[in-house]
Scaffold this active site. Sequence first.
Site, PDB file in Angstrom:
ATOM      1  N   ASP A 107       0.869  -1.173   0.000  1.00 30.13           N
ATOM      2  CA  ASP A 107       0.000   0.000   0.000  1.00 30.13           C
ATOM      3  C   ASP A 107       0.912   1.232   0.000  1.00 30.13           C
ATOM      4  OD1 ASP A 107      -2.316   1.511   0.178  1.00 30.13           O
ATOM      5  OD2 ASP A 107      -2.442   1.335   2.347  1.00 30.13           O
ATOM      6  N   LYS A 135      -0.625  -1.906  -4.930  1.00 32.94           N
ATOM      7  CA  LYS A 135      -1.474  -0.718  -5.118  1.00 32.94           C
ATOM      8  C   LYS A 135      -0.549   0.413  -5.570  1.00 32.94           C
ATOM      9  CE  LYS A 135      -5.244  -1.514  -1.846  1.00 32.94           C
ATOM     10  NZ  LYS A 135      -5.823  -1.130  -0.542  1.00 32.94           N
TER      11      LYS A 135
HETATM   12  P1  IMP Z   1       2.045  -0.645   3.748  1.00 31.47           P
HETATM   13  O1  IMP Z   1       2.508  -1.055   2.385  1.00 31.47           O
HETATM   14  O2  IMP Z   1       3.152  -0.498   4.740  1.00 31.47           O
HETATM   15  O3  IMP Z   1       1.188   0.588   3.699  1.00 31.47           O
HETATM   16  O4  IMP Z   1       1.120  -1.753   4.394  1.00 31.47           O
HETATM   17  C1  IMP Z   1       0.673  -2.845   3.712  1.00 31.47           C
HETATM   18  C2  IMP Z   1      -0.174  -3.669   4.669  1.00 31.47           C
HETATM   19  O5  IMP Z   1      -1.452  -3.019   4.851  1.00 31.47           O
HETATM   20  C3  IMP Z   1      -0.491  -5.017   4.069  1.00 31.47           C
HETATM   21  O6  IMP Z   1       0.475  -5.983   4.424  1.00 31.47           O
HETATM   22  C4  IMP Z   1      -1.864  -5.309   4.648  1.00 31.47           C
HETATM   23  O7  IMP Z   1      -1.733  -5.889   5.925  1.00 31.47           O
HETATM   24  C5  IMP Z   1      -2.508  -3.950   4.803  1.00 31.47           C
HETATM   25  N1  IMP Z   1      -3.378  -3.606   3.627  1.00 31.47           N
HETATM   26  C6  IMP Z   1      -3.235  -2.566   2.780  1.00 31.47           C
HETATM   27  N2  IMP Z   1      -4.205  -2.548   1.856  1.00 31.47           N
HETATM   28  C7  IMP Z   1      -4.993  -3.621   2.115  1.00 31.47           C
HETATM   29  C8  IMP Z   1      -6.195  -4.151   1.466  1.00 31.47           C
HETATM   30  O8  IMP Z   1      -6.730  -3.651   0.462  1.00 31.47           O
HETATM   31  N3  IMP Z   1      -6.702  -5.286   2.040  1.00 31.47           N
HETATM   32  C9  IMP Z   1      -6.159  -5.885   3.126  1.00 31.47           C
HETATM   33  N4  IMP Z   1      -5.047  -5.439   3.753  1.00 31.47           N
HETATM   34  C10 IMP Z   1      -4.470  -4.295   3.238  1.00 31.47           C
END
Ligand code: IMP
Length: 183
Positions: A107, A135
């Site tokens: 994300d 994403k």
């Molecule tokens: P980031 O890349 O550090 O922002 O965090 C990613 C984490 O956020 C992932 O490992 C998931 O646990 C959670 N996450 C982000 N988007 C989603 C989604 O659409 N569905 C389920 N979990 C998500």
Amino acid sequence: MRITTKENDIASILYSEKQIAAMVETLGEKITEDYQGTRPVMVCVLKGASLFFTDLCREIDLNIDMDFISVSSYGTSSKSSGVVKLNKDVDVDITGRDVIIVDDIIDSGLTLKHLKNLFSTRGPKSVKTIALLDKKVRHDPDLTPDYVGFQCPDYFVVGYGLDYANNYRNLPYIGILRDEVFR
Ligand code: IMP
Ligand code: MG
């Protein structure tokens, strides 16, 4: 929770079981090719990557180590701070090893960036990253994983390991969660 309830909570299926299986097979072949002559350490980021990880490892035609880490992100649950607490570390000594970190979804990209940095301090030969879903619109292009299963539109998605409040992980497909479920 009943399966029927779960399926009513899904607005639409983004990637079917069949599409996922085909993608995992292709990705497994690519890893097999890229890591010829090595014994990579495959690291699963619990719990979201668990289904993807076990399927992917089955498609890799190499001797591998399989290991697991569990992390929790500091900060609010909806926004990643990128600072992660390691709840469970790997058992394998990764000094001089080729490490492949397998996560569920990128994300902000901060969690995976933090993990990559952490593993890099331990003297590995290489550290690469795989994400089931990316994403892309949500993060800096520099944080793009080395391998990506599928691009993911900017919706909250569940299934095939991905959860909302620990539900829906065991759906065999990846679907978009209905807005009403959040409320
Ligand atoms: P980031 O890349 O550090 O922002 O965090 C990613 C984490 O956020 C992932 O490992 C998931 O646990 C959670 N996450 C982000 N988007 C989603 C989604 O659409 N569905 C389920 N979990 C998500
Ligand atoms: Mg996660």
